[in-house]
Scaffold this motif. Structure first.
Motif, PDB file in Angstrom:
ATOM      1  N   ASP A 148     -16.993 -45.673  12.711  1.00 22.61           N
ATOM      2  CA  ASP A 148     -15.686 -45.021  12.792  1.00 22.61           C
ATOM      3  C   ASP A 148     -15.685 -43.839  13.757  1.00 22.61           C
ATOM      4  O   ASP A 148     -14.656 -43.182  13.924  1.00 22.61           O
ATOM      5  N   LEU A 149     -16.814 -43.587  14.397  1.00 16.94           N
ATOM      6  CA  LEU A 149     -16.943 -42.392  15.220  1.00 16.94           C
ATOM      7  C   LEU A 149     -15.939 -42.359  16.361  1.00 16.94           C
ATOM      8  O   LEU A 149     -15.329 -41.313  16.633  1.00 16.94           O
ATOM      9  N   THR A 150     -15.732 -43.485  17.012  1.00 17.21           N
ATOM     10  CA  THR A 150     -14.815 -43.529  18.153  1.00 17.21           C
ATOM     11  C   THR A 150     -13.393 -43.194  17.730  1.00 17.21           C
ATOM     12  O   THR A 150     -12.703 -42.392  18.385  1.00 17.21           O
ATOM     13  N   SER A 151     -12.915 -43.776  16.642  1.00 14.43           N
ATOM     14  CA  SER A 151     -11.546 -43.524  16.203  1.00 14.43           C
ATOM     15  C   SER A 151     -11.358 -42.078  15.754  1.00 14.43           C
ATOM     16  O   SER A 151     -10.320 -41.460  16.026  1.00 14.43           O
ATOM     17  N   VAL A 152     -12.367 -41.516  15.085  1.00 17.11           N
ATOM     18  CA  VAL A 152     -12.271 -40.125  14.620  1.00 17.11           C
ATOM     19  C   VAL A 152     -12.250 -39.163  15.798  1.00 17.11           C
ATOM     20  O   VAL A 152     -11.428 -38.238  15.858  1.00 17.11           O
ATOM     21  N   THR A 153     -13.138 -39.365  16.765  1.00 15.39           N
ATOM     22  CA  THR A 153     -13.185 -38.456  17.907  1.00 15.39           C
ATOM     23  C   THR A 153     -11.971 -38.630  18.818  1.00 15.39           C
ATOM     24  O   THR A 153     -11.523 -37.677  19.442  1.00 15.39           O
ATOM     25  N   THR A 154     -11.427 -39.845  18.885  1.00 12.28           N
ATOM     26  CA  THR A 154     -10.210 -40.050  19.675  1.00 12.28           C
ATOM     27  C   THR A 154      -9.044 -39.285  19.080  1.00 12.28           C
ATOM     28  O   THR A 154      -8.259 -38.644  19.806  1.00 12.28           O
ATOM     29  N   ALA A 155      -8.910 -39.332  17.761  1.00 10.39           N
ATOM     30  CA  ALA A 155      -7.852 -38.566  17.093  1.00 10.39           C
ATOM     31  C   ALA A 155      -8.069 -37.073  17.284  1.00 10.39           C
ATOM     32  O   ALA A 155      -7.113 -36.313  17.491  1.00 10.39           O
ATOM     33  N   LEU A 156      -9.316 -36.662  17.252  1.00  9.08           N
ATOM     34  CA  LEU A 156      -9.629 -35.254  17.438  1.00  9.08           C
ATOM     35  C   LEU A 156      -9.326 -34.809  18.867  1.00  9.08           C
ATOM     36  O   LEU A 156      -8.824 -33.699  19.092  1.00  9.08           O
ATOM     37  N   GLU A 157      -9.598 -35.671  19.836  1.00  5.44           N
ATOM     38  CA  GLU A 157      -9.283 -35.333  21.224  1.00  5.44           C
ATOM     39  C   GLU A 157      -7.785 -35.130  21.398  1.00  5.44           C
ATOM     40  O   GLU A 157      -7.345 -34.256  22.163  1.00  5.44           O
ATOM     41  N   HIS A 158      -6.991 -35.906  20.704  1.00  7.83           N
ATOM     42  CA  HIS A 158      -5.534 -35.737  20.746  1.00  7.83           C
ATOM     43  C   HIS A 158      -5.161 -34.332  20.288  1.00  7.83           C
ATOM     44  O   HIS A 158      -4.325 -33.655  20.910  1.00  7.83           O
ATOM     45  N   ASP A 159      -5.777 -33.871  19.201  1.00  9.01           N
ATOM     46  CA  ASP A 159      -5.505 -32.519  18.708  1.00  9.01           C
ATOM     47  C   ASP A 159      -5.994 -31.459  19.690  1.00  9.01           C
ATOM     48  O   ASP A 159      -5.332 -30.432  19.886  1.00  9.01           O
ATOM     49  N   ILE A 160      -7.150 -31.696  20.318  1.00  7.34           N
ATOM     50  CA  ILE A 160      -7.703 -30.728  21.265  1.00  7.34           C
ATOM     51  C   ILE A 160      -6.757 -30.538  22.444  1.00  7.34           C
ATOM     52  O   ILE A 160      -6.486 -29.409  22.870  1.00  7.34           O
ATOM     53  N   LEU A 161      -6.245 -31.632  22.972  1.00  8.23           N
ATOM     54  CA  LEU A 161      -5.420 -31.562  24.169  1.00  8.23           C
ATOM     55  C   LEU A 161      -3.998 -31.087  23.887  1.00  8.23           C
ATOM     56  O   LEU A 161      -3.371 -30.462  24.743  1.00  8.23           O
ATOM     57  N   LEU A 162      -3.493 -31.377  22.684  1.00  7.42           N
ATOM     58  CA  LEU A 162      -2.101 -31.044  22.381  1.00  7.42           C
ATOM     59  C   LEU A 162      -1.938 -29.839  21.455  1.00  7.42           C
ATOM     60  O   LEU A 162      -0.906 -29.166  21.502  1.00  7.42           O
ATOM     61  N   LYS A 163      -2.955 -29.573  20.602  1.00  7.57           N
ATOM     62  CA  LYS A 163      -2.817 -28.489  19.627  1.00  7.57           C
ATOM     63  C   LYS A 163      -4.074 -27.624  19.561  1.00  7.57           C
ATOM     64  O   LYS A 163      -4.589 -27.351  18.468  1.00  7.57           O
ATOM     65  N   PRO A 164      -4.592 -27.181  20.698  1.00  4.85           N
ATOM     66  CA  PRO A 164      -5.853 -26.420  20.673  1.00  4.85           C
ATOM     67  C   PRO A 164      -5.739 -25.099  19.930  1.00  4.85           C
ATOM     68  O   PRO A 164      -6.678 -24.686  19.233  1.00  4.85           O
ATOM     69  N   LEU A 165      -4.625 -24.410  20.086  1.00  6.36           N
ATOM     70  CA  LEU A 165      -4.481 -23.115  19.426  1.00  6.36           C
ATOM     71  C   LEU A 165      -4.370 -23.268  17.918  1.00  6.36           C
ATOM     72  O   LEU A 165      -4.801 -22.389  17.157  1.00  6.36           O
ATOM     73  N   SER A 166      -3.813 -24.387  17.464  1.00  8.25           N
ATOM     74  CA  SER A 166      -3.764 -24.672  16.032  1.00  8.25           C
ATOM     75  C   SER A 166      -5.173 -24.906  15.490  1.00  8.25           C
ATOM     76  O   SER A 166      -5.527 -24.411  14.411  1.00  8.25           O
ATOM     77  N   LEU A 167      -5.980 -25.661  16.234  1.00 12.52           N
ATOM     78  CA  LEU A 167      -7.371 -25.867  15.835  1.00 12.52           C
ATOM     79  C   LEU A 167      -8.108 -24.537  15.745  1.00 12.52           C
ATOM     80  O   LEU A 167      -8.861 -24.281  14.793  1.00 12.52           O
TER      81      LEU A 167
END
Length: 210
Positions: A148-167
Motif C-alpha cells: 500500500d506504500l505507493t497509494s499512501v505516499t501518492t495521497a500524501l504528495e497531494h497534501d504536500i503540494l496543495l496543503k503544505p501549511l496545513s501539514l
C-alpha cells in the motif's frame, strides 16, 4: 544542495550516511561505505549511492535532520518501519519525501511565504518532519502493508503540494501537545517527590518526638 550528487569518496558525504545509521542502529560512526547493513535502515541496495541518486545529497541531509531532532518521532517511525507486518523501507520513503518537497519549493505560489519567514531551509526541513508525522499517523492508525506504500505516499504528495501549511500546522500542534504533556508529567513527578519528601520528614519528626 538539491543538485549535489553523492560522492562516496567525499568524507563528509559518507559521514552524513554513517551518522544516520548510527542514530538509528547505535554504535560508532565506522560502518563501511558498502554493505548489507544499509538495507537494515531502509536502503534498497548495499551501495546507498544508488538510492540517493534520485534525491541527491539533500535527501541524505533531510534524513539526518529528521533522525537528530529532539523527541521520539524518528525513533517511533523507524521502529514501525522494522515491524514484521507494517514494515517499510525507511530510507527510501524519506528520500521520496525529499523529492516531493523539492517540487513544492519550486512552486512559485509558496515563494511569498518562504520569503516572509526568511527561513527557507529551516521551514523546508520542518515541513519534511511534518510529512513524516503525517505518514506515521496514517501508517500506524490504519492497516496497511508495503504493497500500500505507493497509494499512501501518492495521497500524501497531494497534501504536500496543495496543503503544505496545513501539514506544518498539524505537526507544530503535535509538538506543542507533546511538550505540554511532558511538562505536565514533570510537574506531576515534582509534586509527588515533594509530597514523598514531606511525608518522610513527618515520619522522621514523629520518630524523634517519640
Amino acid at each position: 544542495m538539491a543538485e549535489t550528487k553523492y560522492e562516496r569518496e567525499e568524507p563528509i558525504h559518507l559521514l552524513i550516511l554513517q551518522s544516520i545509521y548510527s542514530r538509528l542502529m547505535g554504535g560508532p560512526l565506522t560502518c563501511p561505505a558498502l554493505g548489507a547493513h544499509w538495507i537494515d535502515v531502509g536502503f534498497n541496495h548495499p551501495d546507498p549511492s544508488i538510492d540517493i541518486t534520485s534525491a541527491k545529497m539533500l535527501g541524505a541531509i533531510c534524513l539526518l535532520f529528521f533522525v537528530t531532532q529532539p523527541g521520539s518521532l524518528a525513533e517511533d517511525v523507524f521502529k514501525l518501519s522494522t515491524s514484521s507486518y507494517k514494515g517499510f523501507p525507511f530510507a527510501l520513503v524519506g528520500l521520496n519525501f525529499t523529492r516531493m518537497l523539492v517540487r513544492l519549493v519550486r512552486k512559485e505560489s509558496l515563494n511569498r511565504h518562504f520569503i516572509r519567514q526568511k527561513r527557507l531551509i529551516y521551514i523546508t526541513m520542518e515541513l519534511y518532519c511534518a510529512v513524516w508525522y503525517k505518514f506515521y499517523t496514517v501508517w500506524k492508525n490504519n492497516d496497511p502493508n508495503v504493497q500500500d506504500l505507493t497509494s499512501v505516499t501518492t495521497a500524501l504528495e497531494h497534501d504536500i503540494l496543495l496543503k503544505p501549511l496545513s501539514l506544518l500546522s498539524q505537526f507544530q500542534k503535535s509538538i506543542k501537545r507533546s511538550a505540554s504533556g511532558a511538562s505536565s508529567q514533570k510537574q506531576s513527578f515534582i509534586k509527588r517527590s515533594l509530597k514523598l519528601s514531606a511525608s518522610s520528614a513527618n515520619i522522621r519528626s514523629l520518630r524523634s518526638n517519640s
